[in-house]
Design a protein around this motif. Structure first.
Motif, mmCIF file in Angstrom:
data_model
loop_
_atom_site.group_PDB
_atom_site.id
_atom_site.type_symbol
_atom_site.label_atom_id
_atom_site.label_comp_id
_atom_site.label_asym_id
_atom_site.label_seq_id
_atom_site.Cartn_x
_atom_site.Cartn_y
_atom_site.Cartn_z
ATOM 1 N N GLY A 186 0.819 -1.195 0.000
ATOM 2 C CA GLY A 186 0.000 0.000 0.000
ATOM 3 C C GLY A 186 0.857 1.251 0.000
ATOM 4 N N ARG A 187 0.175 2.361 0.214
ATOM 5 C CA ARG A 187 0.827 3.659 0.262
ATOM 6 C C ARG A 187 0.306 4.416 1.475
ATOM 7 N NH1 ARG A 187 0.584 5.908 -5.995
ATOM 8 N NH2 ARG A 187 1.456 4.049 -6.994
ATOM 9 N N GLY A 188 1.002 5.467 1.837
ATOM 10 C CA GLY A 188 0.527 6.217 2.985
ATOM 11 C C GLY A 188 1.281 7.500 3.192
ATOM 12 N N TYR A 189 1.070 8.047 4.392
ATOM 13 C CA TYR A 189 1.612 9.335 4.777
ATOM 14 C C TYR A 189 2.013 9.258 6.238
ATOM 15 C CZ TYR A 189 1.929 14.320 3.518
ATOM 16 O OH TYR A 189 2.376 15.562 3.187
ATOM 17 N N VAL A 190 3.117 9.884 6.580
ATOM 18 C CA VAL A 190 3.621 9.869 7.954
ATOM 19 C C VAL A 190 3.949 11.295 8.376
ATOM 20 C CG1 VAL A 190 5.500 9.104 9.463
ATOM 21 C CG2 VAL A 190 4.524 7.519 7.782
ATOM 22 N N GLU A 191 3.629 11.620 9.630
ATOM 23 C CA GLU A 191 3.969 12.929 10.195
ATOM 24 C C GLU A 191 4.749 12.709 11.489
ATOM 25 O OE1 GLU A 191 1.216 16.623 10.516
ATOM 26 O OE2 GLU A 191 1.065 15.596 12.450
ATOM 27 N N LEU A 192 5.900 13.383 11.619
ATOM 28 C CA LEU A 192 6.775 13.246 12.778
ATOM 29 C C LEU A 192 7.052 14.624 13.358
ATOM 30 C CD1 LEU A 192 9.430 10.935 11.051
ATOM 31 C CD2 LEU A 192 7.464 10.181 12.404
ATOM 32 N N THR A 193 6.682 14.837 14.611
ATOM 33 C CA THR A 193 6.949 16.122 15.252
ATOM 34 C C THR A 193 7.786 15.914 16.511
ATOM 35 O OG1 THR A 193 5.034 16.182 16.734
ATOM 36 C CG2 THR A 193 4.687 16.917 14.461
ATOM 37 N N GLY A 194 8.472 16.976 16.937
ATOM 38 C CA GLY A 194 9.239 16.939 18.166
ATOM 39 C C GLY A 194 10.663 16.436 18.009
ATOM 40 N N TYR A 195 11.115 16.232 16.775
ATOM 41 C CA TYR A 195 12.485 15.759 16.558
ATOM 42 C C TYR A 195 13.446 16.879 16.185
ATOM 43 C CZ TYR A 195 10.551 11.031 16.448
ATOM 44 O OH TYR A 195 9.924 9.852 16.788
#
Length: 202
Positions: A186-195
């Motif tokens: 599949g496909r998707g989206y990732v969000e990373l905060t605080g790094y």
């Protein structure tokens, strides 16, 4: 177009984010929206189509004391299933107990997941920002033992860091592995905060 029915996240649309009274958001999603249109690049006009994911979330606060950020995954599998997972991170890197996840069936049925029992998120690599040496996870293994899921999530490209009011990583990913014991992709989206601002050894 709306696609699947709207999914209410949390408890009937109220998603608790911390132990304090009122530290929550109202949150719903359309996880698989047929989309089509055109993209103009210079002299070229391209016809495009695909699947969108719409989130709507509003709240009076974002993080509780001791929380430093979140890792959020929105994955659309080729067999019609969708997976939303968000991991609220504590200062020591552990997942806060109010982290959450939900599966959405091809028909749009919401299947809630219990964080500590059902979901494991393990980084498989890391990426260093060329801007200041901040280190982000890059690549993950997500397992859901109760549903026989074991997938790897890989960024389409390493550098998808955004520099807006604050810096964070948000971008497209590919998914491979097994779901319900069968080969899956599949496909998707990732969000990373605080790094941003965190470097090795800190």
């Amino acid at each position: 177009e709306a696609g699947k029915p709207r999914v209410l996240q949390g408890q009937a649309g109220l998603s608790q984010k911390g132990p304090e009274p009122g530290n929550a958001s109202y949150y719903y999603a359309h996880t698989r929206m047929p989309a089509r249109g055109t993209v103009v690049l210079g002299a070229d006009t391209l016809t495009v189509s695909g699947l969108g994911w719409l989130d709507r979330e509003w709240s009076t606060s974002s993080l509780s004391e001791g929380q430093v950020g979140w890792d959020w995954f929105a994955l659309q599998m080729d067999d019609g299933w969708d997976l939303m997972v968000y991991q609220l991170r504590n200062e020591d890197g552990s997942a806060h107990p109010l982290s959450d996840g939900v599966l959405v069936s091809p028909e749009g049925t919401r299947v809630p997941l219990a964080w500590e029992r059902d979901i494991r998120v393990e980084p498989t690599g890391r990426w260093t920002s060329p801007r200041d040496g901040s280190v982000y996870p890059s690549g993950w293994r997500i397992t859901i033992p109760s549903r026989d899921w074991d997938v790897t999530v890989t960024p389409v490209m390493d550098d998808q860091e955004l520099v807006l009011a604050f810096r964070y990583w948000e971008g497209a990913v590919r998914v491979e592995g097994t779901a319900a014991g069968r080969d899956a992709s599949g496909r998707g989206y990732v969000e990373l905060t605080g790094y941003a601002g965190q470097r090795p050894g800190r």
